[in-house]
Design a protein around this motif. Structure first.
Motif, PDB file in Angstrom:
ATOM      1  N   PHE A   1       0.607  -1.380  -0.080  1.00  0.00           N
ATOM      2  CA  PHE A   1       0.229  -0.217   0.388  1.00  0.00           C
ATOM      3  C   PHE A   1       1.028   0.967  -0.293  1.00  0.00           C
ATOM      4  N   ALA A   2       0.252   2.100  -1.079  1.00  0.00           N
ATOM      5  CA  ALA A   2       1.422   3.587  -0.516  1.00  0.00           C
ATOM      6  C   ALA A   2       0.415   4.938   0.028  1.00  0.00           C
ATOM      7  N   ASN A   3      -0.584   4.747  -0.141  1.00  0.00           N
ATOM      8  CA  ASN A   3      -1.559   5.613   0.762  1.00  0.00           C
ATOM      9  C   ASN A   3      -2.813   5.541   1.342  1.00  0.00           C
ATOM     10  N   ILE A   4      -2.347   5.710   2.785  1.00  0.00           N
ATOM     11  CA  ILE A   4      -3.462   5.092   3.711  1.00  0.00           C
ATOM     12  C   ILE A   4      -4.063   6.106   4.540  1.00  0.00           C
ATOM     13  N   ILE A   5      -5.000   6.163   4.606  1.00  0.00           N
ATOM     14  CA  ILE A   5      -6.128   6.519   5.689  1.00  0.00           C
ATOM     15  C   ILE A   5      -7.127   6.448   6.940  1.00  0.00           C
TER      16      ILE A   5
ATOM     17  N   GLY B   1       6.844   2.541   4.186  1.00  0.00           N
ATOM     18  CA  GLY B   1       7.210   3.870   2.949  1.00  0.00           C
ATOM     19  C   GLY B   1       5.994   4.312   2.378  1.00  0.00           C
ATOM     20  N   ALA B   2       5.021   4.152   2.870  1.00  0.00           N
ATOM     21  CA  ALA B   2       3.331   4.554   2.923  1.00  0.00           C
ATOM     22  C   ALA B   2       3.004   6.550   3.160  1.00  0.00           C
ATOM     23  N   ARG B   3       2.581   6.763   2.650  1.00  0.00           N
ATOM     24  CA  ARG B   3       1.044   7.936   2.836  1.00  0.00           C
ATOM     25  C   ARG B   3       0.216   7.690   3.729  1.00  0.00           C
ATOM     26  N   VAL B   4       0.781   7.586   5.218  1.00  0.00           N
ATOM     27  CA  VAL B   4      -0.233   7.438   6.085  1.00  0.00           C
ATOM     28  C   VAL B   4      -1.221   8.688   6.365  1.00  0.00           C
ATOM     29  N   MET B   5      -2.360   9.147   6.501  1.00  0.00           N
ATOM     30  CA  MET B   5      -3.465  10.184   7.312  1.00  0.00           C
ATOM     31  C   MET B   5      -4.175   9.286   8.105  1.00  0.00           C
ATOM     32  N   ALA B   6      -4.146   9.944   9.515  1.00  0.00           N
ATOM     33  CA  ALA B   6      -4.616   9.846  10.598  1.00  0.00           C
ATOM     34  C   ALA B   6      -6.175  10.679  10.777  1.00  0.00           C
ATOM     35  N   THR B   7      -7.633  11.296  10.503  1.00  0.00           N
ATOM     36  CA  THR B   7      -8.514  11.867  10.796  1.00  0.00           C
ATOM     37  C   THR B   7      -9.488  11.695  12.071  1.00  0.00           C
ATOM     38  N   ASP B   8     -10.015  12.425  12.032  1.00  0.00           N
ATOM     39  CA  ASP B   8     -11.073  12.588  14.005  1.00  0.00           C
ATOM     40  C   ASP B   8     -12.021  13.839  13.489  1.00  0.00           C
TER      41      ASP B   8
ATOM     42  N   VAL C   1      -8.450  17.300  11.369  1.00  0.00           N
ATOM     43  CA  VAL C   1      -9.053  17.280  12.082  1.00  0.00           C
ATOM     44  C   VAL C   1     -10.973  17.464  11.129  1.00  0.00           C
ATOM     45  N   ALA C   2     -11.644  16.329  10.786  1.00  0.00           N
ATOM     46  CA  ALA C   2     -12.912  16.337   9.651  1.00  0.00           C
ATOM     47  C   ALA C   2     -13.828  15.120   9.668  1.00  0.00           C
ATOM     48  N   ASP C   3     -14.826  15.505   9.352  1.00  0.00           N
ATOM     49  CA  ASP C   3     -15.776  15.425   9.653  1.00  0.00           C
ATOM     50  C   ASP C   3     -15.998  13.851   8.014  1.00  0.00           C
ATOM     51  N   GLY C   4     -15.210  12.400   8.829  1.00  0.00           N
ATOM     52  CA  GLY C   4     -15.390  12.515   7.852  1.00  0.00           C
ATOM     53  C   GLY C   4     -14.198  12.001   6.784  1.00  0.00           C
ATOM     54  N   ALA C   5     -14.929  12.398   4.709  1.00  0.00           N
ATOM     55  CA  ALA C   5     -13.668  12.004   4.116  1.00  0.00           C
ATOM     56  C   ALA C   5     -13.780  13.882   3.810  1.00  0.00           C
ATOM     57  N   LEU C   6     -15.149  14.219   4.597  1.00  0.00           N
ATOM     58  CA  LEU C   6     -15.177  16.412   3.467  1.00  0.00           C
ATOM     59  C   LEU C   6     -14.600  17.334   3.738  1.00  0.00           C
ATOM     60  N   ASP C   7     -12.887  16.949   3.825  1.00  0.00           N
ATOM     61  CA  ASP C   7     -12.252  17.916   3.628  1.00  0.00           C
ATOM     62  C   ASP C   7     -11.057  18.136   2.573  1.00  0.00           C
ATOM     63  N   ASP C   8     -10.580  19.185   2.184  1.00  0.00           N
ATOM     64  CA  ASP C   8      -9.904  19.390   1.150  1.00  0.00           C
ATOM     65  C   ASP C   8      -8.758  19.271   1.543  1.00  0.00           C
ATOM     66  N   ALA C   9      -8.462  18.730   2.783  1.00  0.00           N
ATOM     67  CA  ALA C   9      -6.744  17.857   2.224  1.00  0.00           C
ATOM     68  C   ALA C   9      -6.676  16.374   2.082  1.00  0.00           C
ATOM     69  N   ILE C  10      -7.814  15.752   2.070  1.00  0.00           N
ATOM     70  CA  ILE C  10      -7.778  14.677   2.733  1.00  0.00           C
ATOM     71  C   ILE C  10      -8.261  14.275   0.702  1.00  0.00           C
ATOM     72  N   THR C  11      -9.258  14.739   0.349  1.00  0.00           N
ATOM     73  CA  THR C  11      -9.514  14.933  -1.135  1.00  0.00           C
ATOM     74  C   THR C  11      -8.323  14.800  -2.024  1.00  0.00           C
ATOM     75  N   ALA C  12      -7.537  16.017  -1.559  1.00  0.00           N
ATOM     76  CA  ALA C  12      -6.779  16.601  -2.723  1.00  0.00           C
ATOM     77  C   ALA C  12      -5.425  15.741  -2.545  1.00  0.00           C
TER      78      ALA C  12
END
Length: 317
Positions: free
Chosen positions: A155-159, A178-185, A210-221
């Motif tokens: 995996f290369a891009n994990i959330i 080696g993956a990019r890992v993002m954590a949100t809440d 800090v985000a509501d689900g996947a509704l954040d510009d940084a997540i979608t970007a």
């Protein structure tokens, strides 16, 4: 003045007995009570011996007591136990009984119970407290097991959606360094706790949002993601199905948890409607962890995202 009089009340706890059926209904429902509700099996495999604890910042008033009583009809004749919790009580309460857990290469422990990892494994120090996800709940430990079993995949891009304490994001960082890992809440406090836990465990490179689900510009970007983890509750999982499918790469792996076995079909159907296929289930008591595969063509939502069902998605379970 007595020592107890000098102590500061941090919060309050109301306790009532309940049945397993009542506990499952509480865990599965969206309840508008200004308290954190936790249900516990008091006697193993005894469906009548469960307990409901309600934690609140203010002393429960008559209206709150009545609302909590209504959740457990079996305790209609039982006087609720209402007690203050002092600052130091939270430390004692959070650590008591939390023995280390082991899931594959992972060991999770508190400060009170340090332990070394197995050869080639990783130990995480996660103290219970302000955010959900010590690894001791079946949903979190089940996700750890599933991540461990996927170590042979790339995996290369994990959330990690709804990261709580950050534990699952940390596990992903260990397995796929080696993956990019993002954590949100959705809860800013959870992100603060995750940041503290990352420092305590020497975890670097996990992006925190800090985000509501996947509704954040940084997540979608940063999309699309080839591994999506969401350990929240069934209602939010159903609500978020289109937006999670929309940020998944074709064929991505999606791990979902926080749902009861009785809610599995509802969650699976919501993701099937977005092109996802169920690959595996791991049932742990009343709880089920799902592993799905995103469709072979990236999902494009056909209507605006519907936030219905998201209330309470960060509740402890």
């Amino acid at each position: 003045m007595s020592a107890e009089a000098e102590r500061t009340i941090d919060s309050w706890r109301l306790t009532l007995p309940c049945t397993r059926a009542e506990a499952e209904a509480i865990d599965a429902a969206e309840i508008a009570i200004d308290a954190v509700l936790m249900t516990t099996e008091e006697v193993e495999d005894d469906v009548e011996r469960w307990r409901l604890d309600a934690y609140s910042e203010a002393e429960p008033d008559a209206a709150m007591i009545a609302a909590i009583r209504a959740l457990v009809p079996s305790a209609a004749d039982v006087a609720p136990l209402v007690e203050p919790l002092y600052d130091e009580d939270w430390v004692t309460l959070s650590q008591a009984g939390l023995e280390p857990i082991r899931e594959g290469r992972f060991v999770v422990h508190t400060s009170a119970h340090p332990i070394d990892p197995p050869a080639g494994g990783r130990a995480f120090l996660i103290d219970a407290g302000r955010a959900f996800g010590t690894g001791h709940h079946a949903t979190t430990s089940g996700c750890l097991k599933m991540l461990d079993a996927m170590a042979g995949q790339n995996f290369a891009n994990i959330i990690d959606i709804g990261t709580g304490t950050g534990l699952l994001a940390f596990a992903a960082r260990h397995v796929w360094p080696g993956a990019r890992v993002m954590a949100t809440d959705i809860d800013p406090m959870a992100i603060d706790v995750t940041r503290e836990n990352a420092e305590a465990n020497a975890i670097a490179g996990v992006e925190l949002i800090v985000a509501d689900g996947a509704l954040d510009d940084a997540i979608t970007a940063a999309a699309p993601y080839d591994l999506i983890i969401a350990n929240v509750l069934a209602g939010p999982l159903v609500s978020m199905a289109p937006e999670l499918a929309a940020i998944a790469t074709p064929g991505a792996t999606i791990v979902l948890a926080g749902l009861l076995e009785t809610q599995r079909d509802q969650v699976v159907e919501a993701y099937a409607a977005c092109g996802c296929t169920l690959l595996q289930t791991d049932r742990r008591g009343d709880w089920t962890i799902l592993k799905l595969e995103a469709g072979r063509v990236r999902y494009v939502p056909t209507r605006p995202f519907d936030p219905k069902g998201r209330d309470g998605w960060a509740l402890d379970i």
